[in-house]
Design an enzyme around this catalytic site. Structure first.
Site, PDB file in Angstrom:
ATOM      1  N   ASP A  67       0.817  -1.218   0.000  1.00  0.00           N
ATOM      2  CA  ASP A  67       0.000   0.000   0.000  1.00  0.00           C
ATOM      3  C   ASP A  67       0.847   1.263   0.000  1.00  0.00           C
ATOM      4  O   ASP A  67       2.071   1.218   0.164  1.00  0.00           O
ATOM      5  CB  ASP A  67      -0.969  -0.013   1.187  1.00  0.00           C
ATOM      6  N   ASP A 136      -7.255  -2.100  14.447  1.00  0.00           N
ATOM      7  CA  ASP A 136      -8.652  -2.501  14.215  1.00  0.00           C
ATOM      8  C   ASP A 136      -8.737  -3.797  13.402  1.00  0.00           C
ATOM      9  O   ASP A 136      -9.796  -4.128  12.871  1.00  0.00           O
ATOM     10  CB  ASP A 136      -9.437  -1.370  13.521  1.00  0.00           C
ATOM     11  N   HIS A 138      -7.078  -4.549  10.597  1.00  0.00           N
ATOM     12  CA  HIS A 138      -6.952  -4.472   9.131  1.00  0.00           C
ATOM     13  C   HIS A 138      -5.603  -5.018   8.648  1.00  0.00           C
ATOM     14  O   HIS A 138      -4.615  -5.019   9.383  1.00  0.00           O
ATOM     15  CB  HIS A 138      -7.192  -3.049   8.621  1.00  0.00           C
ATOM     16  N   GLU A 143      -9.555  -1.524   5.461  1.00  0.00           N
ATOM     17  CA  GLU A 143     -10.208  -1.117   6.699  1.00  0.00           C
ATOM     18  C   GLU A 143     -11.477  -1.942   6.923  1.00  0.00           C
ATOM     19  O   GLU A 143     -11.963  -2.595   6.000  1.00  0.00           O
ATOM     20  CB  GLU A 143     -10.564   0.374   6.598  1.00  0.00           C
TER      21      GLU A 143
HETATM   22  C1  GLP Z   1      -0.724   0.564   8.447  1.00  0.00           C
HETATM   23  C2  GLP Z   1      -0.264  -0.318   7.294  1.00  0.00           C
HETATM   24  C3  GLP Z   1      -0.376  -1.782   7.637  1.00  0.00           C
HETATM   25  C4  GLP Z   1       0.287  -2.057   8.969  1.00  0.00           C
HETATM   26  C5  GLP Z   1      -0.371  -1.231  10.049  1.00  0.00           C
HETATM   27  C6  GLP Z   1       0.220  -1.453  11.416  1.00  0.00           C
HETATM   28  O1  GLP Z   1      -2.109   0.597   8.515  1.00  0.00           O
HETATM   29  N1  GLP Z   1      -1.002  -0.048   6.118  1.00  0.00           N
HETATM   30  O2  GLP Z   1       0.220  -2.549   6.602  1.00  0.00           O
HETATM   31  O3  GLP Z   1       0.197  -3.426   9.270  1.00  0.00           O
HETATM   32  O4  GLP Z   1      -0.221   0.143   9.702  1.00  0.00           O
HETATM   33  O5  GLP Z   1       1.373  -0.688  11.595  1.00  0.00           O
HETATM   34  P1  GLP Z   1       2.397  -0.927  12.760  1.00  0.00           P
HETATM   35  O6  GLP Z   1       3.215  -2.116  12.378  1.00  0.00           O
HETATM   36  O7  GLP Z   1       3.236   0.329  12.782  1.00  0.00           O
HETATM   37  O8  GLP Z   1       1.622  -1.131  13.996  1.00  0.00           O
END
Ligand code: GLP
Length: 258
Positions: A67, A136, A138, A143
């Site tokens: 993404d 959440d 995702h 989402e």
């Molecule tokens: C964002 C990314 C996800 C990732 C999430 C959690 O939403 N698009 O791919 O898994 O953040 O991030 P973190 O690893 O910093 O908790």
């Protein structure tokens, strides 16, 4: 499904790096699906170390990132282009033309998303997909209520995700509200998936994803439909799993299985 629980983030990262290295050694032209966020940082550090010290060769590897934020130029310090360059790509020998990251600045998102999907297929599909998980539940930027069959597209970010990300930006107005993301359906087509999670703040999302019902409210729960998913969890993130003892029992007993 396989669940591996590690005592520290470092052990979680090293276990994931061993799996990635195994995939590359078994298939030097492996196609990797990559994630951003704080969770895979230790994995990337370990892969860089393996490249520099143990000769792990990325020379034929192809990558697809999950993404990107819409509207952030590639050089913006919070863009996922910048993150990947700084934390992995500039330190290893993946050929530049083999690196794919969704564009947050294209002038035709629809055409770009369709091209991204086609490009994954042209490269033979994703062999190993790395995932983190949002608070959440995702995966990528799918989402809650994203279709479990969704493909690469633009998503409007949920309030919780925008708030979670606000700490990385100077002002709340700078936080992007749209992202371009692989869909749940795209992710489910990867041959193997490894989801990483650490910290108490992920424990609720992990229990919902692994032990809850399959629901578009928790897009990670769609991984229950995939036949080759490994969760590598740091102990705190795994702490609320109701069947933790069973998963550990399986890990202990599996090596002696007939
Ligand atoms: C964002 C990314 C996800 C990732 C999430 C959690 O939403 N698009 O791919 O898994 O953040 O991030 P973190 O690893 O910093 O908790």
């Amino acid at each position: 499904m396989e669940i591996i629980v590690k005592d520290t983030v470092e052990e979680m990262s090293k276990a994931a790096a061993r799996m990635v290295a195994r995939a590359i050694n078994a298939k030097p032209n492996a196609v990797l699906g990559l994630a951003t966020g704080s969770t895979p940082l230790g994995l990337y550090q370990e892969l860089v170390r393996m490249h520099k010290e143990e000769g792990l060769d990325f020379g034929q590897v192809t990558t697809f990132n999950l993404d990107e934020y819409v509207g952030l130029p590639n050089k913006h310090p919070q863009s996922y282009h910048y993150f990947m360059h700084e934390n992995l790509f500039k330190h290893v020998n993946i050929p530049k033309q083999n690196i794919h990251i969704p564009s947050g600045t294209t002038d035709n998102y629809e055409a770009f998303c369709a091209w991204y999907e086609r490009r994954i297929v042209e490269c033979g599909g994703i062999d190993l997909q790395i995932l983190g998980i949002g608070g959440d539940g995702h995966i990528a930027f799918n989402e809650p209520t994203s279709s479990l069959g969704s493909r690469t597209r633009i998503k409007t970010l949920a309030r919780q995700t925008i708030d979670d990300n606000a700490r990385f930006f100077d002002t709340p107005e700078e936080v992007p509200i749209y992202a371009i993301t692989m869909g749940v359906g795209t992710i489910l087509e990867a041959r193997k998936i490894i989801l990483l999670a650490n910290g108490k703040s992920k424990a609720g999302a992990i229990i919902a994803a692994i032990e809850g019902p399959v629901t578009s409210q928790i897009t990670a729960s769609a991984l229950q439909l995939h036949r080759d998913v490994m969760y590598i969890l740091e102990r705190e993130a795994a702490s609320e799993l109701a069947m933790l003892d069973y998963y550990q029992w399986i890990q202990e007993k599996m090596p002696d299985a007939p």
